[in-house]
Design an enzyme around this catalytic site. Structure first.
Site, PDB file in Angstrom:
ATOM      1  CE  LYS A 141      -0.526  -0.257   0.916  1.00  0.00           C
ATOM      2  NZ  LYS A 141      -1.330   0.934   0.789  1.00  0.00           N
ATOM      3  CG  ASP A 180      -8.136   2.881  -2.562  1.00  0.00           C
ATOM      4  OD1 ASP A 180      -7.751   1.690  -2.522  1.00  0.00           O
ATOM      5  OD2 ASP A 180      -7.359   3.849  -2.667  1.00  0.00           O
ATOM      6  CE1 TYR A 226      -0.674   8.606  -2.212  1.00  0.00           C
ATOM      7  CE2 TYR A 226      -0.658   6.311  -1.484  1.00  0.00           C
ATOM      8  CZ  TYR A 226      -0.131   7.334  -2.278  1.00  0.00           C
ATOM      9  OH  TYR A 226       0.927   7.074  -3.119  1.00  0.00           O
TER      10      TYR A 226
HETATM   11  C1  LIG Z   1      -1.205   1.893  -0.460  1.00  0.00           C
HETATM   12  C2  LIG Z   1      -2.448   2.449  -0.996  1.00  0.00           C
HETATM   13  C3  LIG Z   1      -2.601   2.751  -2.356  1.00  0.00           C
HETATM   14  C4  LIG Z   1      -1.452   2.693  -3.328  1.00  0.00           C
HETATM   15  O1  LIG Z   1      -0.979   1.406  -3.510  1.00  0.00           O
HETATM   16  P1  LIG Z   1       0.505   1.223  -4.138  1.00  0.00           P
HETATM   17  O2  LIG Z   1       0.619  -0.258  -4.258  1.00  0.00           O
HETATM   18  O3  LIG Z   1       1.430   1.844  -3.154  1.00  0.00           O
HETATM   19  O4  LIG Z   1       0.504   1.907  -5.434  1.00  0.00           O
HETATM   20  C5  LIG Z   1      -3.830   3.144  -2.807  1.00  0.00           C
HETATM   21  N1  LIG Z   1      -4.878   3.253  -1.971  1.00  0.00           N
HETATM   22  C6  LIG Z   1      -4.772   2.987  -0.653  1.00  0.00           C
HETATM   23  C7  LIG Z   1      -5.979   3.108   0.220  1.00  0.00           C
HETATM   24  C8  LIG Z   1      -3.551   2.594  -0.120  1.00  0.00           C
HETATM   25  O5  LIG Z   1      -3.452   2.375   1.192  1.00  0.00           O
END
Ligand SMILES: *Cc1c(COP(=O)(O)O)cnc(C)c1O
Length: 443
Positions: free
Chosen positions: A282, A254, A159
């Protein structure tokens, strides 16, 4: 509220003791779609109604009915230092007294950028944004802008936020051609997205054989958190690095979840792989909305106004959020919690899987550092097809049993749980005692 009165609050709850949450959710359903501002909070994966939170402190959440829970969500990752870390709280208070937003540069932005760059050497230059989604969306644009190519490869079950071109599922006929997995995502937007299974070099190699010269980038979670915790198998990240380099495609890690989580330098430092572009979120916001993307300086200079790839943000580098991010990253630098987290998380993971197996429930656990998932199945879980085989009904029973015991776990089998530096040895003991009771009951 003092530490003493906080710890007096009872741990645990029961459906009967959550009446205020029930009322708040009934009202929320009339105000927001599904009653929430982000779907992961709606408890759709476990059935039942979400718990409304009043406050948090250290390793604990307190709901509006006055129940206390040991929190293994940590706001879905950011709260690695625990809730209300004094250093973070002080930094936010101090920033607040100097105004909340200027729309002009600040020294704090330099300082946060420095903290990121010193921890993640592949990021020679960064751009701060407001969420993980913004970071991945911008990273894709940059990769396409640099390479002049349009196709993107992603992995099933990874994701990357709610970016149109990444909200895809594997199409039924041609395995790698993506189809939108949300209404509102135009098919044209995902035409250039290819999708392959995680940990499968053969599938990735096949995609590059067919589309190589048109692929701008491969984006992946270097440790997946979003289909439950799924680590890369030995050699997989090396293989992806080699294939992308051979074909002149950029590799995007990511690390929105893994950055400063699995190690201070992220998964890339843990596995010794250097991506071309890294996305963060995060933890780098310390509980406030921040994302970041970065890479080699010559590549980042393609971004406006140094270069031509457009990307902007009214609140980017917001002084309050930046202060929380700096305090968090400096906390992680000055008193690295990673060995403590490793010990606590290893004990938690081993105890959880033992609790399930002792009750004759098929279970396996995946863990990297302080992110882990207990899967209700024999395992191994290495990709989305294997993750999907988990017994989600069992997980839901386990989840609600643990809630009644005062342990707040992810409300989906397909999410990782997070341990913070404030989870004490007694918290872990209490969690494992609860898990043994719950598993014995549902087994
Ligand atoms: C949480 C997450 C996102 C999205 O971040 P948001 O701040 O919720 O937009 C993208 N990539 C990964 C791997 C994530 O865990």
């Amino acid at each position: 509220m003092t530490e003493d009165s906080l710890s007096d609050a009872p741990i645990g709850s029961s459906a009967a003791k959550r009446s205020k949450s029930r009322a708040a959710f009934a009202r929320a359903l009339e105000l927001m779609p599904g009653g929430v501002n982000s779907p992961a909070r709606a408890f759709g994966g476990v059935g039942g109604e979400p718990i409304f939170i009043d406050r948090a402190d250290g390793a604990y959440l307190f709901d509006i009915d006055g129940n206390r829970y040991i929190d293994y969500i940590g706001s879905w990752g950011p709260m690695i230092l625990g809730h209300r870390h004094p250093r973070v709280e002080e930094a936010v208070r101090s920033a607040l007294s100097r105004g909340t937003s200027y729309g002009a540069p600040t020294e704090a932005e330099n300082r946060l950028a420095e903290r990121i760059i010193e921890a993640v050497p592949s990021m020679e230059m960064v751009r701060l944004v407001n969420s993980g989604t913004e970071a991945t969306m911008s990273a894709l644009r940059l990769a396409r802008g640099i390479t002049g190519r349009e196709m993107i490869v992603k992995f099933a079950g990874n994701y990357h936020g709610h970016v149109d071109s990444l909200l895809v599922a594997a199409g039924s006929s041609a395995a790698t051609l993506a189809v939108p997995n949300s209404p509102g995502v135009p098919s044209g937007v995902v035409r250039d997205t290819l999708i392959v299974d995680y940990n499968r070099l053969d599938a990735l190699a096949a995609v590059f054989d067919e589309h190589g010269p048109r692929i701008a980038a491969v984006i992946l979670e270097p440790v997946v958190g979003n289909m439950g915790c799924v680590p890369p198998q030995a050699g997989f990240l090396e293989d992806v690095r080699r294939v992308t380099r051979d074909h002149g495609a950029l590799l995007i890690f990511d690390e929105v979840m893994t950055g400063f989580r699995v190690a201070r330098g992220g998964a890339q430092s843990l596995f010794g792989i250097e991506p071309d572009i890294t996305t963060l979120g995060k933890i780098v916001g310390g509980g406030f909305p921040i994302g970041a993307y970065g890479g080699r300086a010559d590549r980042m200079r393609h971004v406006l106004p140094a270069g031509k790839v457009f990307q902007a943000g009214t609140l980017s580098g917001n002084p309050i959020a930046t202060a929380a991010g700096i305090a968090t990253l400096e906390g992680l630098r000055d008193d690295p919690p990673y060995e403590r987290l490793e010990r606590a998380s290893a004990r938690l993971a081993e105890g959880l899987v033992a609790a399930a197996r002792d009750a004759a429930l098929p279970a396996c656990v995946n863990r990297v550092g302080s992110m882990l998932t207990l899967f209700f199945q024999q395992g191994p879980v290495t990709d989305w097809p294997s993750s999907e085989r988990s017994d989600t009904r069992r997980y839901a029973e386990f989840f609600w049993g643990m809630i009644d015991e005062g342990v707040y776990l992810p409300c989906s089998q397909f999410e990782a749980l997070f341990v913070s530096d404030r989870h004490s040895s007694e918290d872990i003991d209490r969690t494992l005692d609860a898990a043994r009771r719950v598993c014995a009951r549902i087994g």
